[in-house]
Design an enzyme around this catalytic site. Structure first.
Site, PDB file in Angstrom:
ATOM      1  N   GLN A 278       0.824  -1.209   0.000  1.00 41.68           N
ATOM      2  CA  GLN A 278       0.000   0.000   0.000  1.00 41.68           C
ATOM      3  C   GLN A 278       0.854   1.254   0.000  1.00 41.68           C
ATOM      4  OE1 GLN A 278      -2.864  -1.546  -1.111  1.00 41.68           O
ATOM      5  NE2 GLN A 278      -3.612   0.364  -0.255  1.00 41.68           N
ATOM      6  N   HIS A 281       1.887   2.971  -3.318  1.00 40.52           N
ATOM      7  CA  HIS A 281       1.000   3.820  -4.110  1.00 40.52           C
ATOM      8  C   HIS A 281       1.436   5.272  -4.122  1.00 40.52           C
ATOM      9  CE1 HIS A 281      -2.474   1.450  -5.443  1.00 40.52           C
ATOM     10  NE2 HIS A 281      -2.313   0.716  -4.354  1.00 40.52           N
ATOM     11  N   GLU A 347      -9.915   2.014   4.743  1.00 35.98           N
ATOM     12  CA  GLU A 347     -10.231   1.610   3.378  1.00 35.98           C
ATOM     13  C   GLU A 347     -10.033   0.102   3.200  1.00 35.98           C
ATOM     14  OE1 GLU A 347      -8.741   2.714  -1.172  1.00 35.98           O
ATOM     15  OE2 GLU A 347      -7.460   3.157   0.553  1.00 35.98           O
ATOM     16  N   HIS A 348      -8.852  -0.391   3.573  1.00 39.41           N
ATOM     17  CA  HIS A 348      -8.536  -1.815   3.498  1.00 39.41           C
ATOM     18  C   HIS A 348      -8.232  -2.321   4.903  1.00 39.41           C
ATOM     19  CE1 HIS A 348      -7.036  -0.086  -0.399  1.00 39.41           C
ATOM     20  NE2 HIS A 348      -7.752  -1.074  -0.885  1.00 39.41           N
TER      21      HIS A 348
END
Length: 455
Positions: A278, A281, A347-348
């Site tokens: 992540q 990103h 979000e995750h």
């Protein structure tokens, strides 16, 4: 309680022995800041200009921000076909599989009309109607996102949207969006693709523009849309927030984020790998681990350093993991960790615990919840069948993942017979009088004092 020395690669937040009420957690948990968004004062004039001048304003913004000067924003059909023809077979196979899996899940989400017989002769039908026209935004920036083409397009198609437009930033070399994005659009049957990026794409979707000759019925004219979906940078997010009084939007997204709940038996290498994935990103991406195990915290921090040493985007990852938006959070117990995860509303959410299915049932705030060591976020990013357009910045506490529902409007059809209306006429009159709206009651009584056909 054993004191823990600061970690090397990411901040340490020690919540052991602390109150875990919502206010305290929101103050102490690491989080990317919405204030990173571009100031409204920067984006509003651009949107106002597009609303007033249309195409010329979009052209000037494209030249200024993307370094591309063009008289045509519409991607030619042959460019879409050629991009698909040149697509790497392995990438095409991956996209085909992703499309198929997201389509299966999306098709199952479409609600059927439902009619309820409230009383004899009194029916209410709830319908879910697709939007007439939608605009899908696929970002450029630090990565290439054909997967976002899939995640935005398939739910819109399965919802039954008749008119779909896609916009993505042009590249300086070609004046067109990235060829892999174009190829994905072609695989999905999209023929209206625009080489427009950033806030100007959002403005173009919201307000539309005529062609260079002022014609509205040309293929080079962009018709306004009803709904805009898709992720983007701070300028895109700000633009979406400013046009939401004119069009529907999915969400105002912030930087991507992951929160991992792990117990002492979790594999630190897998946890670190997912945090790094992540952080890859964006330097502003948030990567958070919550654990009761000091030993795991130390092992993950060490693994993060090793993973960064091997990473292609090491500088970006290092900035993300060392930022105030990331960290390893120590808690007293797994139950306390669940409280933290729900307060974070990420979000995750990944669950690396002994009984992940049981824990997943108690995670009520998460855009997407990944259960067990073999369900990494990367699976959901591409090919799980779920959608990767998800709420960020804690909005998973009230926001939704992108699905067919984002492209549907709920409409109700009311059908009462004369007798069914007569049964409730006095109730309507009483309520109307109580609200000092006597004409409401009169409109009902008129049906029984005038000569009307039997309904």
């Amino acid at each position: 309680m054993v004191r823990v020395e600061p970690l090397v690669h990411t901040p340490l937040i020690d919540l052991r022995g602390s109150a875990l009420d919502r206010r305290a957690l929101r103050a102490r948990l690491p989080r990317a800041q919405a204030s990173q968004n571009a100031p409204v004062e920067t984006v509003r004039p651009l949107l106002d200009d597009i609303r007033e001048r249309g195409r010329p304003a979009v052209a000037e913004a494209t030249a200024r921000f993307d370094g591309v000067e063009t008289g045509s924003f519409r991607v030619p059909a042959d460019a879409l076909r050629e991009a698909a023809r040149r697509l790497d077979p392995a990438v095409r196979a991956g996209l085909d599989e992703a499309i198929a899996r997201v389509r299966v899940v999306s098709a199952a989400e479409v609600p059927a009309p439902r009619t309820v017989e409230v009383a004899t002769g009194a029916r209410v039908t709830t319908r879910h109607l697709p939007a007439d026209r939608v605009g899908l935004y696929v970002p450029g920036g630090l990565a290439v996102y054909p997967s976002s083409v899939v995640m935005n397009t398939v739910p819109a198609q399965e919802a039954g949207v008749g008119s779909i437009a896609l916009a993505s930033p042009p590249q300086r070399e070609t004046g067109l969006p990235h060829p892999t994005v174009l190829a994905a659009a072609h695989l999905l049957g999209l023929d209206e693709v625009w080489a427009i990026g950033g806030a100007q794409a959002i403005g173009a979707f919201a307000y539309g523009f005529a062609d260079a000759d002022g014609r509205q019925d040309s293929a080079e004219a962009l018709e306004p849309v009803d709904i805009i979906t898709g992720p983007g940078n701070a300028y895109v997010a700000t633009a979406k927030s400013l046009v939401r009084d004119r069009v529907g939007i999915d969400a105002v997204a912030g930087p991507t984020e992951i929160i991992v709940l792990a117990d002492a038996a979790a594999d630190p290498l897998l946890v670190a790998a997912d945090l790094v994935s992540q952080a890859e990103h964006d330097p502003l991406a948030a990567a958070v681990l919550v654990t009761e195990s000091v030993e795991l915290a130390r092992a993950v921090d060490e693994a993060l350093g090793e993973a960064m040493d091997r990473a292609v985007h090491a500088e970006r990852i290092r900035t993300s993991l060392s930022g105030a938006q990331s960290g390893i959070v120590l808690v007293d117990s797994l139950q306390a960790g669940e409280t933290v995860v729900n307060a974070y509303a990420g979000e995750h959410v990944e669950l690396h615990v002994a009984d992940p299915a049981a824990v997943a049932a108690r995670i009520t705030n998460g855009g997407a919840v990944f259960v067990g060591a073999h369900s990494p976020v990367a699976l959901g990013d591409y090919i799980a069948g779920s959608n990767h357009v998800l709420p960020t910045l804690g909005t998973a506490a009230f926001g939704d993942c992108l699905s067919v529902h984002a492209f549907l409007r709920v409409s109700q059809v009311i059908e009462y017979s004369r007798d069914a209306l007569a049964q409730v006429a006095d109730h309507i009159t009483a309520l109307a009088e109580a609200e000092n709206l006597p004409a409401h009651g009169a409109s009902v009584r008129a049906r029984f004092t005038a000569t009307t056909p039997e309904g």
